[in-house]
Design a protein around this motif. Structure first.
Motif: not given
Lengths: 139, 139, 139
Positions: A52, A62-63, B78, B80, B83, B88, B91-92
């Motif tokens: 990632n 956040d993950l 959250c 991040h 953008e 985010l 990404h997950i």
């Protein structure tokens, strides 16, 4: 040409951790490969590996936040309880994320995109040191 | 025998897209391989790859529906956010689905089951063109 | 040296099943390999493969419980309904878990950790026999 080595990662706290440098530091042989594939395999069932974003640490936090909400501890349906409330969620998270990565080698280095880093996902509160087997083939 | 090439996929809207034909059209060399393995690696952290049903387009819509519910935008935890709200979650989703596929080659073609197709999973609203590195080894 | 074979697994009920013995029993050739990689690829889109704990059967029951809650049947947004309420959730689960495993071969056997076993994840109520393609390369 095959390279295979077992690497022990330093213990890390529960969460998502960037290990690209630690891992590649153990693999100077990659420089000699024009083309190839690298498999990174974690030999555990309560920690996992993923690729990632390698820049903003908030992505890793956040993950962890998302996975803790998606796979909560102490659920009434949970039967596997012997090793503590973080254990069964750790097994579930590890199957969702997966225990191995396959990364191309191109021109002597991993063919990762600009923003890609390799993560150790530590799902236990006290997981200790983790063993990784790296297997590389190339020419 | 090794084959390695970087392929740029056309930009696609957010969602799950069947790319089997587009991808294999770039790999005529597979015909010469009796046996082998193909790795398909997406060089991004907000799009991913998976294998799923190649027939009913509703499967792809339902995957998008499920992932949008499972990984919602605008959550208070959250961090991040720079953008945009879709970043985010992208990404997950990409770590849940994974950024690479390993597909066997048998008799000159990918050993996919009858109903299996290769999907690009575009998790950003405007992800643009995506780069894929394909590495094939076989004989 | 390449080995490739298609293996038909016995039908199993919906749930997570340990298949390490059944699978390796079909691969006596692994003993001859000092180093290598094994890819295990399931040729279906409503069943999947994962690696998880090989000891307590409760882990496998808990995985089934979690996935049934995370990907429920009969949701109003579900459009792919022709093959029964368990079908679309099966497709989603199979993309979350993945349809292939890459396992290192070291000293004539799979380099699995002490607690790691190979699971067939059967997501259909009546999935029938499942086909797996195993591709091994090594020396």
């Amino acid at each position: 040409m095959w390279i295979q080595k077992e690497i022990r990662l330093e213990p890390r706290p529960r969460g998502f951790h960037l290990i690209t440098e630690e891992l590649l530091g153990e693999l100077p042989e990659l420089r000699n490969l024009r083309v190839g594939m690298m498999n990174v395999f974690i030999m555990h069932t309560s920690a996992s590996l993923t690729i990632n974003e390698n820049a903003d640490p908030a992505v890793r936090q956040d993950l962890e936040s998302w996975f803790n909400r998606a796979v909560p501890e102490g659920e009434p349906w949970c039967r596997h309880r012997d090793e503590g409330p973080d254990d069964l969620p750790a097994h579930i998270k590890s199957s969702i994320l997966g225990n191995s990565l396959d990364i191309p080698i191109a021109g002597g280095r991993p063919g990762l995109g600009t923003w890609q880093g390799i993560y150790l996902c530590e799902h236990r509160n006290h997981g200790g040191s983790r063993s990784i087997m790296v297997t590389v083939q190339g020419e």
